[in-house]
Design a protein around this motif. Sequence first.
Motif, PDB file in Angstrom:
ATOM      1  N   THR A 581      -7.604   0.669  -1.048  1.00  0.00           N
ATOM      2  CA  THR A 581      -7.768  -0.143   0.161  1.00  0.00           C
ATOM      3  C   THR A 581      -6.510  -0.101   1.020  1.00  0.00           C
ATOM      4  OG1 THR A 581      -9.301  -1.611  -0.997  1.00  0.00           O
ATOM      5  CG2 THR A 581      -8.272  -2.464   1.006  1.00  0.00           C
ATOM      6  N   GLU A 582      -5.348  -0.206   0.371  1.00  0.00           N
ATOM      7  CA  GLU A 582      -4.091  -0.165   1.124  1.00  0.00           C
ATOM      8  C   GLU A 582      -3.896   1.187   1.803  1.00  0.00           C
ATOM      9  OE1 GLU A 582       0.759  -0.511   0.417  1.00  0.00           O
ATOM     10  OE2 GLU A 582      -0.629  -1.123  -1.163  1.00  0.00           O
ATOM     11  N   LEU A 583      -4.225   2.269   1.108  1.00  0.00           N
ATOM     12  CA  LEU A 583      -4.068   3.602   1.694  1.00  0.00           C
ATOM     13  C   LEU A 583      -5.009   3.794   2.880  1.00  0.00           C
ATOM     14  CD1 LEU A 583      -3.757   5.753  -1.570  1.00  0.00           C
ATOM     15  CD2 LEU A 583      -1.925   5.089  -0.005  1.00  0.00           C
ATOM     16  N   LEU A 584      -6.244   3.322   2.752  1.00  0.00           N
ATOM     17  CA  LEU A 584      -7.189   3.436   3.872  1.00  0.00           C
ATOM     18  C   LEU A 584      -6.727   2.612   5.060  1.00  0.00           C
ATOM     19  CD1 LEU A 584     -10.611   3.312   1.964  1.00  0.00           C
ATOM     20  CD2 LEU A 584      -9.625   5.276   3.168  1.00  0.00           C
ATOM     21  N   ASP A 585      -6.187   1.424   4.794  1.00  0.00           N
ATOM     22  CA  ASP A 585      -5.658   0.593   5.886  1.00  0.00           C
ATOM     23  C   ASP A 585      -4.508   1.294   6.601  1.00  0.00           C
ATOM     24  OD1 ASP A 585      -7.490  -1.362   5.297  1.00  0.00           O
ATOM     25  OD2 ASP A 585      -6.097  -2.627   4.164  1.00  0.00           O
ATOM     26  N   THR A 586      -3.649   1.962   5.828  1.00  0.00           N
ATOM     27  CA  THR A 586      -2.533   2.685   6.443  1.00  0.00           C
ATOM     28  C   THR A 586      -3.035   3.839   7.288  1.00  0.00           C
ATOM     29  OG1 THR A 586      -1.132   2.113   4.550  1.00  0.00           O
ATOM     30  CG2 THR A 586      -0.379   3.916   5.954  1.00  0.00           C
ATOM     31  N   LEU A 587      -4.028   4.574   6.792  1.00  0.00           N
ATOM     32  CA  LEU A 587      -4.606   5.672   7.567  1.00  0.00           C
ATOM     33  C   LEU A 587      -5.181   5.174   8.891  1.00  0.00           C
ATOM     34  CD1 LEU A 587      -6.395   7.612   4.688  1.00  0.00           C
ATOM     35  CD2 LEU A 587      -4.602   8.545   6.144  1.00  0.00           C
ATOM     36  N   LYS A 588      -5.866   4.053   8.838  1.00  0.00           N
ATOM     37  CA  LYS A 588      -6.459   3.500  10.065  1.00  0.00           C
ATOM     38  C   LYS A 588      -5.374   2.993  11.009  1.00  0.00           C
ATOM     39  CE  LYS A 588     -10.734   2.246   7.672  1.00  0.00           C
ATOM     40  NZ  LYS A 588     -11.527   1.152   7.052  1.00  0.00           N
ATOM     41  N   ARG A 589      -4.313   2.405  10.447  1.00  0.00           N
ATOM     42  CA  ARG A 589      -3.237   1.876  11.293  1.00  0.00           C
ATOM     43  C   ARG A 589      -2.546   2.972  12.082  1.00  0.00           C
ATOM     44  NH1 ARG A 589       2.005   1.439  10.008  1.00  0.00           N
ATOM     45  NH2 ARG A 589       1.627   1.616   7.756  1.00  0.00           N
ATOM     46  N   ILE A 590      -2.355   4.131  11.460  1.00  0.00           N
ATOM     47  CA  ILE A 590      -1.692   5.226  12.180  1.00  0.00           C
ATOM     48  C   ILE A 590      -2.711   6.190  12.788  1.00  0.00           C
ATOM     49  CG2 ILE A 590       0.427   5.077  10.832  1.00  0.00           C
ATOM     50  CD1 ILE A 590      -0.462   7.227   9.045  1.00  0.00           C
TER      51      ILE A 590
END
Length: 740
Positions: A581-590
């Motif tokens: 979940t954290e990795l997907l959130d980071t991908l979406k943020r950038i």
Amino acid sequence: MAQDITSLTGEDYLEGRSPGSDTEALSPGDKEYDDILELNQFDGLPYSSRFYKLLRERKELPAWRAKCEFMDTLAKARFVIVSGSARTGRSSQIPQWCAEFCLSVQFQHGMVVCTQIHSQQAVDLALRVADEMDVNIGHEVGYSIPLETCATGDTVLRYCTDDMLLKEMMSDPLLEHYGVVVVDQAHQRTVATDVLRGLLKDVGLQRPELRVVLLTAVEPGPKQLAHFTGSAAPLIRLESPGAGEVVHSSTGDSYFCSALRLALEIHHSEEEGDVVVFLVTTQEIDLAHGILCHERHSLHPDLGELLPVAVHPGQPGDLPMMGEEEETGLTRRVFLTSGPNEDFFWAASSVRFVIDAGLGKRYVYNPRIRTNSVIIQPISTSQARSRKQLAGPTGKCFCLYPEDRQLPLEIRPHVVESDISSTVLFLKRMEIAGLSHCDFIDRPDPEGLMQALEELDYLAALDNDGNLSEMGIIMSEFPLEPQMAKTLLASCEFDCVSEVVIAAAMLTAPTCFTVPSAELKPEVTRCHMKLQHPEGDHFTLINIYRAFKQGQQDPSCDEEKWCEDLHLNHAALLTADALRTELLDTLKRIELPVSEPAFGSRNNTINIKRALLAGFFMQVARDVDGSGNYFILTHKHVAQIHPLSGYGAESPKLGLPEWVLFHEHSFCEDNCLRTATHITPEEFIQMAPQYYFYNLPPSESKDILQNILTHGVSQCQEEKPPSSPDEPQEDRTSDRCVIQ
């Protein structure tokens, strides 16, 4: 107007006076004065009766006798060092006084943050301190650990792991949210703590109002005292509680059996109290736990229950609860652990006995073979002293080594013997943020530093001038090792993000496989074989996670029982889920694309391997004789695939591939390649940077690759199977190899 903080003395803080306060003008008999004394200065609510009970206990701590001196020093010096062993109140009291210091100037320079090495310690301390301060956890006092935050923007005192504070510095390099930074357990000399200390020196010079407090269990030497200021920083020594009876004995190499025999003998005695046993390796902890669990059933009921507890730092779900407990004497806990773990038991007041093998295991990274070696050596004198003090003045410490054994004076800094690729990537990122110099107390090994820079260069994280490239900046955003971060970015190019992000999470989290005992090994192997994927171990991990998530969505499925039946670690899978979940959130943020799931299709399988090779092309091996002897291309070392792998000896479902990509080489334990996936030499040639390939040492394997490259066999278009007209358009992935 706020009073100058340097004009206050320690007595002012002890007596409740703060800058700008008028309480000294009120007589003790005034009702208004009484009301002020009864109100909590942090939340404005009346103190509970528990606050006064805990306050009496706090005043008995050795740290309390140094409060006046500490507050005086903090008001005048930017850098303060406090030395005090376990049970002095070092980790719980000093941060509270720092919060009082910040409150005295109305938090105009920020709040307080206190770093810890392990997540569980940060949580335990935050809970304890919130209780002592009589405030709500998550409000005035909170914590931040990987994958979990229990704090707000207004939290006065926050405990966090040292790597979490380093991550925070990427967006706030000068830590302007904080007025005091407390670095605890500095004596452990972890890489993250040493980096933090090096950067805080620069931050402190740029922010004169910032206070940096270093907490250590041992008295620092002249080199460490002079690190922050160039001259000796103020040092406050906390009086250490006296150790109880210490018994030395020489056991030779049989410390393991002696430790277990002692634990059982202690349980047969009439004395109450828990036991801490310091062993050396993880395998010893698990074996000891199994033996004591077996022995407890044959003990006489009148002795009470014996409860073995395995304590592995850094692994979820197996740390002891360290809160207050009633000591009924009906249950004796035996904590089985390895060093350096002394601080895990800071609040375990029930511990009365310590059994110390006197040895510790160190991982030393060898940059030439790109893997760790293990060194078992005597613990340091400071560790030995801390362990003796854990039993308290009325307890007993059994040292399973001669009294005249020569112990090293200090713990060797991890930064000089660890893989620092991630550290170098972070420091390159901090250069962009304006912190161009990290003043290490002990500089990293030059060969290790060069290997880290070379690896980042191969991964295209550096530009031609040695600065962080655009690719490197994006890689530094992820809480992953550089190779895995590059793999995740490559998955965006090859439309397999949904699958690769699962593999990244599963490999970053603790292993989901439980270690079977001898009698359960055949059954566990059969269960794990059901989940194996024919393409390799990376795909098996994706399989397991997908099956776990499907079970979560089924209301009739008990996920914990599902894990138990398949001999999987439920806590590790939950950690992997949170990481994903954290990795997907980071991908979406950038604003990087996230592909739709396509696991199982041929194109998706090929693209996952391409993404893995984009990051792990330096970890490729070839079976040189067809019998499982794999030649590692980078340093000409031969290893075998781990028995529990899908290609291992205990899993005959898959045959041995000639070429594999592996995630880890566990040279120090069993000389095995772990988490291996079949690849083709053509795929390797396609994804490995040319300058890396030509730098490989000469070998038969390199000649094979060179022959393929020379004859032009590796063409991206040849890799791709013909597309069926009925195949979904999203499964047709471009074969552009532009990731490097």
